[in-house]
Design an enzyme around this catalytic site. Structure first.
Site, short mmCIF file in Angstrom:
data_model
loop_
_atom_site.label_atom_id
_atom_site.label_comp_id
_atom_site.label_asym_id
_atom_site.label_seq_id
_atom_site.Cartn_x
_atom_site.Cartn_y
_atom_site.Cartn_z
N CYS A 1 42.92 34.90 27.51
CA CYS A 1 42.35 34.08 26.46
C CYS A 1 41.32 35.28 25.74
N CYS B 1 29.84 34.40 20.69
CA CYS B 1 30.91 34.21 21.52
C CYS B 1 30.68 32.93 22.38
N CYS C 1 33.46 29.90 22.16
CA CYS C 1 34.21 29.72 23.27
C CYS C 1 34.67 28.12 23.35
N ASP D 1 40.19 48.04 38.67
CA ASP D 1 40.63 46.55 38.45
C ASP D 1 40.78 46.30 40.01
N CYS E 1 36.58 35.13 22.98
CA CYS E 1 35.06 35.80 23.01
C CYS E 1 35.02 37.02 22.50
N CYS F 1 36.31 28.68 32.33
CA CYS F 1 37.00 29.62 31.39
C CYS F 1 38.62 29.59 31.33
N CYS G 1 22.54 37.54 18.10
CA CYS G 1 23.86 36.83 17.83
C CYS G 1 24.45 35.98 19.18
N CYS H 1 23.50 42.99 21.54
CA CYS H 1 23.80 41.65 21.06
C CYS H 1 22.79 41.05 20.03
C1 B12 Z 1 37.16 38.29 38.19
C2 B12 Z 1 37.57 38.77 36.71
C3 B12 Z 1 37.65 38.06 35.83
C4 B12 Z 1 37.64 36.45 35.94
C5 B12 Z 1 36.21 36.38 35.76
C6 B12 Z 1 35.20 37.28 34.71
C7 B12 Z 1 33.82 37.07 34.85
N1 B12 Z 1 33.40 37.38 33.66
O1 B12 Z 1 33.41 36.78 35.74
C8 B12 Z 1 38.32 36.07 34.97
C9 B12 Z 1 39.69 35.79 35.30
C10 B12 Z 1 37.89 34.61 34.04
C11 B12 Z 1 38.46 37.20 34.08
C12 B12 Z 1 38.77 37.13 32.61
C13 B12 Z 1 38.60 38.38 31.77
N2 B12 Z 1 38.99 39.55 32.06
CO1 B12 Z 1 38.67 40.11 33.96
N3 B12 Z 1 38.01 40.83 35.57
C14 B12 Z 1 37.63 40.26 36.76
C15 B12 Z 1 37.55 41.60 37.83
C16 B12 Z 1 38.51 41.47 38.71
C17 B12 Z 1 36.05 41.32 38.52
C18 B12 Z 1 34.91 40.98 37.53
C19 B12 Z 1 33.60 40.50 38.45
O2 B12 Z 1 33.56 41.24 39.48
N4 B12 Z 1 33.17 39.40 38.00
C20 B12 Z 1 31.93 38.79 38.71
C21 B12 Z 1 30.69 39.14 37.68
C22 B12 Z 1 29.14 38.76 38.03
O3 B12 Z 1 30.58 40.48 37.41
P1 B12 Z 1 30.99 41.15 35.81
O4 B12 Z 1 31.92 40.14 35.06
O5 B12 Z 1 31.42 42.42 35.82
O6 B12 Z 1 29.72 40.58 35.15
C23 B12 Z 1 28.57 41.74 34.72
C24 B12 Z 1 27.88 41.25 33.79
O7 B12 Z 1 28.18 39.86 33.23
C25 B12 Z 1 26.48 41.49 34.11
N5 B12 Z 1 25.57 40.34 34.38
C26 B12 Z 1 25.81 39.13 35.11
N6 B12 Z 1 24.88 38.44 34.85
C27 B12 Z 1 23.91 38.82 33.91
C28 B12 Z 1 23.07 38.35 33.48
C29 B12 Z 1 22.26 39.20 32.12
C30 B12 Z 1 21.13 38.37 31.63
C31 B12 Z 1 22.80 40.26 31.97
C32 B12 Z 1 22.21 41.17 30.75
C33 B12 Z 1 23.97 40.69 32.58
C34 B12 Z 1 24.51 40.06 33.66
O8 B12 Z 1 26.53 42.01 35.53
C35 B12 Z 1 27.67 41.71 36.01
C36 B12 Z 1 27.98 42.69 37.22
O9 B12 Z 1 28.02 43.96 36.63
C37 B12 Z 1 37.35 42.79 36.85
C38 B12 Z 1 37.49 43.95 37.49
C39 B12 Z 1 36.67 44.37 38.18
N7 B12 Z 1 36.72 44.90 39.52
O10 B12 Z 1 35.44 44.51 38.01
C40 B12 Z 1 38.07 42.27 35.46
C41 B12 Z 1 37.74 42.72 34.37
C42 B12 Z 1 36.45 42.50 34.27
N8 B12 Z 1 38.37 42.00 33.43
C43 B12 Z 1 38.63 42.44 32.11
C44 B12 Z 1 38.98 41.76 31.13
C45 B12 Z 1 40.01 42.53 30.13
C46 B12 Z 1 39.22 40.46 30.95
C47 B12 Z 1 39.66 39.22 29.71
C48 B12 Z 1 39.48 40.01 28.56
C49 B12 Z 1 41.12 39.15 30.11
C50 B12 Z 1 41.81 38.07 28.98
N9 B12 Z 1 42.08 38.44 27.59
O11 B12 Z 1 41.85 37.14 29.47
C51 B12 Z 1 38.99 38.04 30.15
C52 B12 Z 1 37.55 38.25 29.74
C53 B12 Z 1 36.65 36.86 29.93
C54 B12 Z 1 35.37 37.26 30.12
N10 B12 Z 1 34.46 36.91 29.00
O12 B12 Z 1 34.96 37.79 31.06
C55 B12 Z 1 38.34 43.96 32.13
C56 B12 Z 1 37.05 43.91 31.31
C57 B12 Z 1 36.93 44.87 30.32
C58 B12 Z 1 35.76 45.29 29.39
N11 B12 Z 1 35.48 46.04 28.49
O13 B12 Z 1 34.67 44.64 29.62
C59 B12 Z 1 37.84 44.18 33.69
C60 B12 Z 1 36.80 45.13 33.93
C61 B12 Z 1 39.11 44.70 34.23
C62 B12 Z 1 39.41 46.20 34.02
N12 B12 Z 1 39.57 46.96 35.03
O14 B12 Z 1 39.44 46.64 32.80
N13 B12 Z 1 38.20 38.51 34.51
S1 SF4 Z 2 29.67 37.78 19.94
FE1 SF4 Z 2 28.60 37.68 21.97
S2 SF4 Z 2 29.17 39.81 22.92
FE2 SF4 Z 2 29.51 40.10 20.72
S3 SF4 Z 2 27.83 40.72 19.80
FE3 SF4 Z 2 27.62 38.45 19.67
S4 SF4 Z 2 26.59 37.82 21.54
FE4 SF4 Z 2 27.16 39.91 21.71
S1 SF4 Z 3 37.79 33.91 27.72
FE1 SF4 Z 3 38.16 32.31 26.42
S2 SF4 Z 3 37.40 30.53 27.61
FE2 SF4 Z 3 36.99 32.32 28.90
S3 SF4 Z 3 34.81 32.88 28.12
FE3 SF4 Z 3 36.13 33.71 26.62
S4 SF4 Z 3 36.57 32.59 25.01
FE4 SF4 Z 3 35.56 31.17 26.68
#
Ligand code: B12
Ligand code: SF4
Ligand code: SF4
Length: 388
Positions: A247, A201, A205, A140, A250, A221, A198, A195
């Protein structure tokens, strides 16, 4: 030469230390993740967040974690999904609370999962160190995109909701790594997308933040908006319902989680709902004592009050005299951010009578950033301070 431990032995150390799965990845750049992060940043979908967006090149190049890094052990720790009762306090259709002014806390913070994850990773790192290796825990942290490295290690696929979905544990996991200069086994195959067709999510949302597959618009979000600075955007206040921190929507409705193995472990439990009246009655010190483990913008307790007031406004508890009392207090708060959200909450609850001409005059004093005036203006009160 450093002796390399048996991978099954490392897995056993991890399991005994409370980690639910462990795999290994090489340190080559995570090119797809870098492209994804930069693309989102260019499109403004990161909402100004720092984290991995601050330096995408570094966050997607594990070899930069330290000189000589050669492998990354990636681990998942699963945690308890929210109970059905947890969600009964709000009504998904209207987004308003049904059981009084209570705020919901996301499951990953209902126990100290990150603390337990770090402890588990530390045990794995110590084990590698006992073989003479260098080993560092990274979790993290802005320096590594956790989901991307976990997907590379074959621990799951990146779902439409952007979560890492493990085929057995689902998405209720936290992710962390141990980076080492030891050269470990070849990484397993990446899992392909599970997925399918489906879209739950995306459909469920509350703010429509997941339009494209795997792409989150952080501007919408709720999990981010609760942590962002400034006012809580007006257009998403009703949608917040009673979510006070994080939240889980999803994930709750994701079918992969229906069959997920329950990671019911013994992490120290914390509050899963918060009494909003008690929160709004608390001093700054009390708030930081109780919720200091949360991510609070600028470490300023007024943001906890801001979020609590939005929840209160959604609570349909206008008949509760305690609600009236705390709202009157908040309308007189020295903090304009608190006053402006108290105005919204009072008016959403139909308590226009709390905002008479005298209150308008006192509330707009010391309103340097114009937050109070903007909120009053939004409701037409500046133009007509008398009618109620
Ligand atoms: C910033 C951050 C957030 C932000 C933005 C999240 C986001 N989705 O971008 C906010 C505050 C919204 C957030 C919320 C949450 N987070 Co957060 N967050 C982070 C953090 C610090 C960085 C994430 C990041 O780099 N985002 C930038 C995006 C681009 O990267 P990414 O999220 O990894 O997305 C990847 C995929 O989506 C994929 N991708 C992107 N575009 C595309 C397109 C296609 C077509 C495909 C197939 C894939 C793909 O590539 C990306 C890079 O690997 C990480 C910790 C870390 N250092 O990684 C925790 C982390 C992602 N969070 C986590 C958690 C638990 C949550 C929440 C569930 C908490 C909650 N209950 O509120 C929510 C979930 C919301 C959601 N659906 O993401 C966990 C996820 C665990 C898991 N099993 O996935 C992490 C990994 C923390 C940890 N170390 O455990 N988070
Ligand atoms: S709810 Fe979203 S993440 Fe879960 S299986 Fe369906 S499309 Fe994939
Ligand atoms: S964490 Fe909540 S608001 Fe954010 S993408 Fe998931 S369902 Fe939507």
């Amino acid at each position: 030469m450093v002796q390399v431990p048996n991978f099954e032995d490392i897995k056993l150390v991890a399991k005994n230390a409370g980690l639910d799965d462990l795999s290994v990845a090489g340190v080559e750049p995570l090119t797809e993740a870098r492209i994804a992060i930069e693309d989102r940043k260019n499109r403004g979908l990161h909402a100004g967040m720092h984290f991995t967006y601050g330096n995408p090149e570094r966050a997607t190049d594990p070899s930069q974690l330290f000189e000589g890094a050669r492998s990354v052990l990636v681990a998942l720790r699963s945690y308890k999904a929210p109970s059905v009762g947890h969600f009964e306090v709000w009504n998904a259709e209207t987004g308003v609370a049904g059981g009084g002014p209570e705020g919901l806390v996301a499951s990953y913070v209902c126990s100290d999962e990150y603390g337990m994850l770090r402890q588990g990773l530390r045990a794995v790192a110590s084990y590698l160190e006992s073989f003479g290796a260098r080993a560092e825990v990274v979790m993290d942290d802005n320096r590594l995109a956790d989901r991307a490295i976990a997907a590379k290690a074959g621990l799951g696929w990146l779902g439409r909701n952007t979560m890492l979905l493990h085929p057995e544990l689902g998405s209720w996991t936290v992710i962390g790594s141990v980076v080492t200069d030891m050269s470990l086994n070849e990484e397993p195959e990446k899992l392909s997308d599970g997925c399918g067709t489906c879209r739950r999510c995306s459909v469920d949302c509350p703010t429509g933040a997941i339009d494209e597959f795997g792409v989150l618009d952080a501007n919408r979000c709720l999990a981010w908006l609760l942590q962002a600075k400034g006012i809580f955007p007006r257009q998403y206040r009703a949608a917040l319902g009673s979510r006070l921190y994080g939240c889980d929507d999803c994930q709750v409705l994701c079918p992969v989680n229906d069959t997920a193995i329950d990671g019911a472990r013994t992490a120290v439990p914390r509050e899963s709902t918060v009494d909003i009246i008690a929160l709004l009655d608390s001093s700054d010190e009390e708030l930081m004592d109780q919720y200091g483990h949360w991510y609070i913008p600028r470490r300023r307790p007024e943001y906890l009050r801001r979020n609590a007031l939005v929840v209160l406004g959604n609570s349909q508890s206008e008949d509760d005299p305690e609600v009236e009392r705390v709202l009157a207090n908040c309308l007189a708060s020295p903090q304009p951010l608190v006053r402006s959200h108290a105005i919204w909450a009072a008016l959403r609850l139909g308590m226009r009578y709390l905002i008479g001409p005298d209150e308008v005059t006192s509330m707009t004093e010391g309103d340097e950033d114009g937050l109070v005036r903007a909120e009053l203006d939004e409701w037409g009160i500046l133009a007509d301070p008398v009618s109620s």
